[in-house]
Design a protein around this motif. Structure first.
Motif, PDB file in Angstrom:
ATOM      1  N   LEU A 273       0.836  -1.207   0.000  1.00 22.96           N
ATOM      2  CA  LEU A 273       0.000   0.000   0.000  1.00 22.96           C
ATOM      3  C   LEU A 273       0.871   1.257   0.000  1.00 22.96           C
ATOM      4  N   ALA A 274       1.959   1.242   0.760  1.00 27.85           N
ATOM      5  CA  ALA A 274       2.867   2.396   0.809  1.00 27.85           C
ATOM      6  C   ALA A 274       3.466   2.636  -0.572  1.00 27.85           C
ATOM      7  N   GLU A 275       3.843   1.531  -1.226  1.00 28.51           N
ATOM      8  CA  GLU A 275       4.420   1.632  -2.563  1.00 28.51           C
ATOM      9  C   GLU A 275       3.380   2.198  -3.542  1.00 28.51           C
ATOM     10  N   ALA A 276       2.153   1.695  -3.457  1.00 29.09           N
ATOM     11  CA  ALA A 276       1.080   2.155  -4.338  1.00 29.09           C
ATOM     12  C   ALA A 276       0.717   3.615  -4.063  1.00 29.09           C
ATOM     13  N   ALA A 277       0.773   4.022  -2.795  1.00 26.29           N
ATOM     14  CA  ALA A 277       0.467   5.416  -2.448  1.00 26.29           C
ATOM     15  C   ALA A 277       1.550   6.340  -3.008  1.00 26.29           C
ATOM     16  N   ALA A 278       2.806   5.908  -2.909  1.00 27.78           N
ATOM     17  CA  ALA A 278       3.927   6.704  -3.440  1.00 27.78           C
ATOM     18  C   ALA A 278       3.806   6.839  -4.955  1.00 27.78           C
ATOM     19  N   ALA A 279       3.242   5.807  -5.600  1.00 25.72           N
ATOM     20  CA  ALA A 279       3.068   5.839  -7.060  1.00 25.72           C
ATOM     21  C   ALA A 279       1.774   6.578  -7.441  1.00 25.72           C
ATOM     22  N   GLY A 280       1.052   7.091  -6.451  1.00 23.17           N
ATOM     23  CA  GLY A 280      -0.176   7.840  -6.731  1.00 23.17           C
ATOM     24  C   GLY A 280      -1.358   6.953  -7.083  1.00 23.17           C
ATOM     25  N   GLU A 281      -1.256   5.654  -6.803  1.00 22.81           N
ATOM     26  CA  GLU A 281      -2.332   4.729  -7.192  1.00 22.81           C
ATOM     27  C   GLU A 281      -3.295   4.425  -6.047  1.00 22.81           C
ATOM     28  N   VAL A 282      -2.957   4.929  -4.863  1.00 22.35           N
ATOM     29  CA  VAL A 282      -3.783   4.703  -3.674  1.00 22.35           C
ATOM     30  C   VAL A 282      -3.777   5.994  -2.870  1.00 22.35           C
ATOM     31  N   ARG A 283      -4.830   6.266  -2.127  1.00 21.57           N
ATOM     32  CA  ARG A 283      -4.905   7.491  -1.322  1.00 21.57           C
ATOM     33  C   ARG A 283      -3.699   7.582  -0.382  1.00 21.57           C
ATOM     34  N   ASP A 284      -3.225   8.816  -0.149  1.00 23.08           N
ATOM     35  CA  ASP A 284      -2.093   8.971   0.773  1.00 23.08           C
ATOM     36  C   ASP A 284      -2.474   9.833   1.979  1.00 23.08           C
ATOM     37  N   ASP A 285      -3.797  10.062   2.160  1.00 15.97           N
ATOM     38  CA  ASP A 285      -4.240  10.841   3.331  1.00 15.97           C
ATOM     39  C   ASP A 285      -4.454   9.961   4.562  1.00 15.97           C
TER      40      ASP A 285
END
Lengths: 191, 191
Positions: A138-150
């Motif tokens: 999830l952290a990787e996906a959030a860094a790639a902008g593919e998952v919420r990062d809030d």
């Protein structure tokens, strides 16, 4: 080239062990937990009772060994999807999808067997392992902008695994797929 | 006007019962399940042991009675939010939010007490009741266009209740609020 004696022994022991696990689970599925004895398992596997007792002290320990093997297999399967090709979002979706179907199939064991197996320390360990690994993805996906990062990946992992546990009670594979879609929708960046 | 004799008795019995429930839960919170005896509860409540046994046969039955009262209270609280003012989406959000906080606080009981209480038949009954009621609210919200309608309300209810159960393990109220936001995001119509 002939194998070393130790290797052959090791292989033989593993084969017996595997046969015992399979036979026991098949017997429990057929006759329920109470109906299965060590004698019946020895008979079904085609080994002597005395030999069986050299491998396992009782039926419960056989079932726990089987469950540990199942869980290890599932974690391997999920790790392969995590390390596979594709972007983080794609690999995350594959992991969550597969996890949901594992939960769905697992429910077939029946409540009695589930209660026995899920008491084990190995389950807690596997859950922690899985949580850490979904969190990292999830952290990787959030860094790639593919998952919420809030929301922190740790909390998103807790959300995912709880939501997908619902797959255990769903009546069909189509319903499991819809559950995964709804769960993944919760992970999208709020617009 | 003086109350009827029966009413006064009924009120007195209820007051004693409530005092026993409160005292028992406070003692268990303080000393753990094993440290609490019927004698200690009678002493703490200020009634005789013989009287206490007229109300409850053992500590476990007191805790189950307390738990049933808690659950009934929670279902009432959630039903009030469901029947309150505002659109279906708004009322749904209020119900899910409150449910998440109930799960969050519940976890304070400790694993031993939770395991004891959640064995009861009343829990299964309450879960079914809650599921039905969240499902109906989701159907209403879907009809009003405030929730996705590509997945059946029944399945969305299963998703919500599983996802929000994660609140039990979260470390803070802020984390519970984020969990609710993520869960509700999963309910939005796909764009």
């Amino acid at each position: 080239m002939p194998k070393l004696w130790n290797e052959t022994i090791e292989e033989h022991r593993r084969a017996v062990r595997d046969a015992v696990l399979e036979a026991t689970v098949a017997l429990v599925a057929e006759q329920g937990l109470r109906g299965v004895t060590m004698s019946r398992i020895a008979e079904e596997t085609g080994i002597g009772r005395a030999t069986l007792y050299k491998y396992f002290p009782d039926v419960e320990s056989i079932l726990l060994a089987w469950h540990e093997r199942q869980i290890t297999g599932h974690l391997h399967q999920l790790a392969e999807l995590r390390d596979g090709p594709g972007g983080a979002g794609e690999r995350l979706a594959a992991v969550l999808d597969t996890y949901a179907f594992i939960q769905h199939r697992r429910h077939g064991h029946g409540a009695e067997l589930s209660a026995l197996l899920h008491r084990g320390e190995h389950v807690l360990h596997a859950e922690r392992h899985l949580h850490g690994f979904v969190r990292d993805l999830l952290a990787e996906a959030a860094a790639a902008g593919e998952v919420r990062d809030d929301v922190a990946p740790d909390e998103l992992a807790t959300y995912c695994l709880h939501a997908l546990a619902a797959a255990g009670g769903l009546p069909s594979e189509a319903a499991v797929r819809r559950l995964v879609a709804v769960t993944v929708a919760g992970l999208r960046r709020p617009s």
